[in-house]
Design an enzyme around this catalytic site. Structure first.
Site, mmCIF file in Angstrom:
data_model
loop_
_atom_site.group_PDB
_atom_site.id
_atom_site.type_symbol
_atom_site.label_atom_id
_atom_site.label_comp_id
_atom_site.label_asym_id
_atom_site.label_seq_id
_atom_site.Cartn_x
_atom_site.Cartn_y
_atom_site.Cartn_z
ATOM 1 N N TYR A 166 -20.194 -17.768 89.530
ATOM 2 C CA TYR A 166 -20.954 -16.511 89.618
ATOM 3 C C TYR A 166 -22.454 -16.693 89.388
ATOM 4 O O TYR A 166 -23.213 -15.748 89.466
ATOM 5 C CB TYR A 166 -20.402 -15.432 88.674
ATOM 6 C CG TYR A 166 -20.233 -15.859 87.244
ATOM 7 C CD1 TYR A 166 -21.323 -16.044 86.418
ATOM 8 C CD2 TYR A 166 -18.965 -16.053 86.718
ATOM 9 C CE1 TYR A 166 -21.163 -16.431 85.111
ATOM 10 C CE2 TYR A 166 -18.789 -16.446 85.405
ATOM 11 C CZ TYR A 166 -19.897 -16.636 84.609
ATOM 12 O OH TYR A 166 -19.735 -17.027 83.313
ATOM 13 N N SER A 193 -19.968 -10.552 78.746
ATOM 14 C CA SER A 193 -18.973 -9.526 78.434
ATOM 15 C C SER A 193 -19.540 -8.328 77.669
ATOM 16 O O SER A 193 -19.165 -7.194 77.965
ATOM 17 C CB SER A 193 -17.795 -10.153 77.687
ATOM 18 O OG SER A 193 -17.107 -11.032 78.556
ATOM 19 N N MET A 245 -22.913 -24.785 91.198
ATOM 20 C CA MET A 245 -23.306 -23.910 90.084
ATOM 21 C C MET A 245 -24.757 -24.208 89.690
ATOM 22 O O MET A 245 -25.227 -25.336 89.853
ATOM 23 C CB MET A 245 -22.369 -24.188 88.899
ATOM 24 C CG MET A 245 -22.408 -23.152 87.829
ATOM 25 S SD MET A 245 -20.966 -23.352 86.767
ATOM 26 C CE MET A 245 -21.549 -24.551 85.621
ATOM 27 N N LYS A 265 -9.308 -20.101 74.416
ATOM 28 C CA LYS A 265 -8.240 -19.439 75.190
ATOM 29 C C LYS A 265 -6.846 -19.982 74.841
ATOM 30 O O LYS A 265 -5.881 -19.230 74.811
ATOM 31 C CB LYS A 265 -8.513 -19.570 76.688
ATOM 32 C CG LYS A 265 -9.743 -18.766 77.120
ATOM 33 C CD LYS A 265 -9.933 -18.750 78.622
ATOM 34 C CE LYS A 265 -11.226 -18.008 78.948
ATOM 35 N NZ LYS A 265 -11.424 -17.770 80.358
ATOM 36 N N ASP A 317 -7.806 -13.413 83.531
ATOM 37 C CA ASP A 317 -8.541 -14.326 84.427
ATOM 38 C C ASP A 317 -7.763 -14.490 85.721
ATOM 39 O O ASP A 317 -8.304 -14.370 86.811
ATOM 40 C CB ASP A 317 -8.714 -15.701 83.766
ATOM 41 C CG ASP A 317 -9.837 -15.709 82.750
ATOM 42 O OD1 ASP A 317 -10.745 -14.870 82.857
ATOM 43 O OD2 ASP A 317 -9.789 -16.552 81.829
ATOM 44 N N ASN A 367 -8.867 -32.373 94.281
ATOM 45 C CA ASN A 367 -9.709 -32.626 93.101
ATOM 46 C C ASN A 367 -10.320 -34.012 93.132
ATOM 47 O O ASN A 367 -9.785 -34.940 93.744
ATOM 48 C CB ASN A 367 -8.873 -32.475 91.811
ATOM 49 C CG ASN A 367 -9.759 -32.284 90.590
ATOM 50 O OD1 ASN A 367 -10.737 -31.526 90.655
ATOM 51 N ND2 ASN A 367 -9.461 -32.962 89.502
HETATM 52 P P1 NAP Z 1 -13.300 -27.309 84.020
HETATM 53 O O1 NAP Z 1 -11.993 -27.117 83.372
HETATM 54 O O2 NAP Z 1 -14.331 -28.156 83.364
HETATM 55 O O3 NAP Z 1 -13.049 -27.936 85.501
HETATM 56 C C1 NAP Z 1 -14.117 -28.325 86.298
HETATM 57 C C2 NAP Z 1 -13.611 -28.733 87.675
HETATM 58 O O4 NAP Z 1 -14.754 -29.059 88.476
HETATM 59 C C3 NAP Z 1 -12.722 -29.983 87.646
HETATM 60 O O5 NAP Z 1 -11.751 -29.890 88.648
HETATM 61 C C4 NAP Z 1 -13.731 -31.098 87.956
HETATM 62 O O6 NAP Z 1 -13.130 -32.237 88.552
HETATM 63 C C5 NAP Z 1 -14.612 -30.414 88.968
HETATM 64 N N1 NAP Z 1 -15.917 -31.032 89.056
HETATM 65 C C6 NAP Z 1 -16.910 -31.010 88.136
HETATM 66 N N2 NAP Z 1 -17.962 -31.710 88.583
HETATM 67 C C7 NAP Z 1 -17.629 -32.191 89.799
HETATM 68 C C8 NAP Z 1 -18.295 -33.001 90.767
HETATM 69 N N3 NAP Z 1 -19.538 -33.441 90.547
HETATM 70 N N4 NAP Z 1 -17.657 -33.304 91.907
HETATM 71 C C9 NAP Z 1 -16.401 -32.859 92.144
HETATM 72 N N5 NAP Z 1 -15.704 -32.105 91.274
HETATM 73 C C10 NAP Z 1 -16.318 -31.767 90.115
HETATM 74 O O7 NAP Z 1 -14.027 -25.926 84.325
HETATM 75 P P2 NAP Z 1 -13.328 -24.476 84.530
HETATM 76 O O8 NAP Z 1 -13.313 -23.765 83.234
HETATM 77 O O9 NAP Z 1 -12.097 -24.643 85.296
HETATM 78 O O10 NAP Z 1 -14.455 -23.734 85.417
HETATM 79 C C11 NAP Z 1 -14.617 -24.080 86.771
HETATM 80 C C12 NAP Z 1 -15.535 -23.087 87.476
HETATM 81 O O11 NAP Z 1 -15.036 -21.754 87.340
HETATM 82 C C13 NAP Z 1 -16.947 -23.054 86.912
HETATM 83 O O12 NAP Z 1 -17.799 -23.469 87.931
HETATM 84 C C14 NAP Z 1 -17.236 -21.603 86.569
HETATM 85 O O13 NAP Z 1 -18.452 -21.181 87.162
HETATM 86 C C15 NAP Z 1 -16.108 -20.849 87.200
HETATM 87 N N6 NAP Z 1 -15.658 -19.717 86.343
HETATM 88 C C16 NAP Z 1 -15.665 -18.471 86.876
HETATM 89 C C17 NAP Z 1 -15.247 -17.395 86.117
HETATM 90 C C18 NAP Z 1 -15.295 -16.021 86.716
HETATM 91 O O14 NAP Z 1 -14.865 -15.056 86.066
HETATM 92 N N7 NAP Z 1 -15.766 -15.870 87.911
HETATM 93 C C19 NAP Z 1 -14.793 -17.576 84.816
HETATM 94 C C20 NAP Z 1 -14.777 -18.873 84.302
HETATM 95 C C21 NAP Z 1 -15.225 -19.928 85.071
HETATM 96 P P3 NAP Z 1 -12.544 -33.427 87.642
HETATM 97 O O15 NAP Z 1 -11.158 -33.022 87.257
HETATM 98 O O16 NAP Z 1 -12.592 -34.597 88.580
HETATM 99 O O17 NAP Z 1 -13.475 -33.577 86.490
#
Ligand code: NAP
Length: 512
Positions: free
Chosen positions: A453, A246, A429, A300, A339, A390
């Site tokens: 990203y 940021s 990722m 957040k 977001d 999921n």
């Molecule tokens: P989070 O709350 O930890 O959620 C992670 C998700 O990924 C859960 O649904 C989890 O499933 C799943 N997951 C993790 N490992 C897995 C695996 N080995 N196999 C299958 N599913 C798996 O994370 P979040 O904050 O939502 O972030 C998720 C993604 O968003 C990140 O990859 C990040 O790069 C991206 N992101 C992008 C931005 C942007 O501005 N572009 C901003 C923030 C984040 P379970 O429920 O089964 O654990």
């Protein structure tokens, strides 16, 4: 008679080479990087320099020099006799290019190695911000030394703000700063508060204290030359926060639109209470001109609680999280969630529709974490039908029930009949870049949006592109959410292309 200390806030580069030759070479390099003052840390030299070596080091330096020989008791490296240390400083201080000699607060004035008008009287606390910081500063202000220097160790950004109280109260030129990630704001805003100076390392890895950023970062990332007393302050709250992209994206946007503004990292320890404390500390200091905050992990949800649901947009309240706070001049706060707005707007832009155009479109959301929650809420708000896939099915079911969707195990995602796929899992990722949440793309899928990203192009996106589908990356979402913040805070159109380039540059720099 020596020249008096010159006014102005110096960008000081500490030189920590082990030999006189290397330190002299570093002087040239530091000036090329933008330093306007050089601190020769004599305690870092492998041997105390003799007269000839001192002459080689300090004759006609390219910028004014501060000489310091910090003893071990004050966090330095000199472990010899005190009398030898002071004698070395006395010899060094006689050179014309030496603007000031740094001497510790516990050295009696009669032993100072230079006359008072050339002395920086310094005090370091590596454990905390002392309760009696203001009194200490007052005592230093009354000494015959020309400059006060106070360095402290804050537990969070709220404590670091006390450094600015000192800068505002002292009548003499004062260098006050807080170390570590939590103190970064004090290093970056030295010019705003007319400090004597701030320190910046020649390169990453050449820091003389925790939390020092490099000269290049200070000049190019944190807008050193643009900061003045009237500069508005923005920042990102997180823990940790140093690796946030940021500051890069917002400072690039401020520079491109010639805003008198700077954006800084703000480390706040996890939990509601530290977040509240920070907002309180800010409210007590209107002169800080803190106008806007981004909020990232783990704050957040805390941010929503602290700002109050009644001051946040309705969808953000349903999501249960905000990532943007606007601080108005009357002291009131406003919370938003850019977001979801960033994700939905990036998607709509790619589909050439406005948000209401999502009505009746079908989406498969992969994942049920924080990002999935924001995107599901927004897709449903604008009338899309959503299936959540999921790994942990009960998590998907809970989210589906809340927002009126269907839940399925992730293994069934390859059988979706949705038009839009949004990956909100971390599969693919960095560093596990060969992973993908979807091995087979059904015919129905027209657009694939990966919120990841890093890397910019995931395996999922590469596969989708090879199959002739439209793709959208996490960078698009990140740029859109930051652009929405910029527009909220400045009421100007965001320079999106500049912001995108800044993110791509930052991601390049983050690569191992
Ligand atoms: P989070 O709350 O930890 O959620 C992670 C998700 O990924 C859960 O649904 C989890 O499933 C799943 N997951 C993790 N490992 C897995 C695996 N080995 N196999 C299958 N599913 C798996 O994370 P979040 O904050 O939502 O972030 C998720 C993604 O968003 C990140 O990859 C990040 O790069 C991206 N992101 C992008 C931005 C942007 O501005 N572009 C901003 C923030 C984040 P379970 O429920 O089964 O654990």
């Amino acid at each position: 008679m020596t020249a008096p200390i010159q006014p102005g806030t110096r960008l000081i580069c500490p030189l920590i080479a082990a030999t006189v030759e290397a330190m002299r070479a570093d002087m040239i390099a530091a000036v090329a990087e933008g330093a306007d003052c050089l601190e020769c840390r004599l305690d870092y030299l492998s041997h105390p320099p003799d007269d000839e070596q001192l002459r080689d080091l300090l004759t006609n330096p390219p910028r004014p020099v501060i000489v310091t020989c910090r003893p071990v008791r004050e966090g330095g490296r000199f472990d010899g006799q005190e009398a030898h240390r002071l004698a070395l400083l006395r010899r060094a201080g006689r050179f014309e290019g030496v603007e000031a000699v740094d001497v510790e607060f516990d050295v009696p004035a009669e032993d100072w190695p230079a006359e008072g008008r050339k002395i920086i009287l310094s005090r370091h606390d590596f454990q905390a911000v002392p309760d009696d910081l203001d009194e200490l500063a007052r005592a230093m202000d009354q000494s015959p030394a020309a400059v006060n220097k106070l360095v402290v160790q804050p537990a969070g950004a709220d404590e670091a703000l006390r450094v600015f109280d000192v800068l505002r109260a002292c009548r003499k030129p004062t260098l006050a700063l807080a170390m570590s990630e939590a103190g970064l704001i004090t290093r970056i805003l030295a010019r705003k508060f007319g400090a004597f100076g701030t320190f910046a390392a020649l390169t990453a890895g050449q820091e003389s204290a925790p939390g020092q950023v490099s000269l290049a970062e200070m000049k190019h990332l944190y807008r050193w030359d643009a900061i003045g007393p009237d500069t508005d302050v923005f920042g990102v709250i997180g823990c940790p926060v140093t690796h946030s992209m940021s500051p890069a994206i917002h400072n690039a946007a401020f520079a491109a639109t010639a805003q008198n503004a700077v954006y800084v990292p703000l480390r706040i320890e996890p939990g509601n209470e530290p977040f509240f404390r920070f907002l309180d500390a800010v409210r007590q200091r209107a002169w800080l001109s803190l106008r806007g905050l981004s909020v990232t992990i783990p704050h957040k949800e805390n941010a929503l609680a602290c700002v109050g649901a009644e001051h946040c947009d309705a969808l953000a309240v349903r999501i249960g999280a905000i990532n943007t706070i606007t601080l108005r001049e009357d002291g009131s706060l406003r919370g938003e969630n850019t977001d979801y707005a960033g994700a939905i707007d990036a998607l709509c832009e790619a589909m050439s529709i406005a948000r209401p155009g999502l009505k009746g479109r079908s989406a498969a959301v992969l994942g049920a974490g924080g990002v999935a929650r924001a995107i599901v809420a927004a897709l449903r708000e604008y009338g899309a039908t959503v299936t959540i896939y999921n790994r942990t099915l009960p998590r998907a079911e809970a989210l589906a029930e809340e927002f009126g969707c269907v839940a399925r195990p992730i293994a069934r995602a390859g059988r979706t009949d949705a038009e839009i796929v949004v990956n909100c899992t971390s599969l693919g990722m960095h560093p596990k870049v060969r992973a993908t949440p979807l091995r087979r793309l059904p015919e129905s899928v027209k657009i694939v949006f990966d919120t990841i990203y890093n890397p910019v192009e995931t395996r999922l996106l590469r596969d989708a592109q090879a199959a002739g589908r439209q793709i959208l990356s996490g960078v698009d979402m990140f740029v859109h959410q930051a652009a929405a913040q910029f527009e909220t805070w400045t009421r100007l159109p965001a320079p999106r292309e500049v912001m995108r380039e800044a993110v791509l540059r930052a991601l390049g720099n983050n690569e191992p």
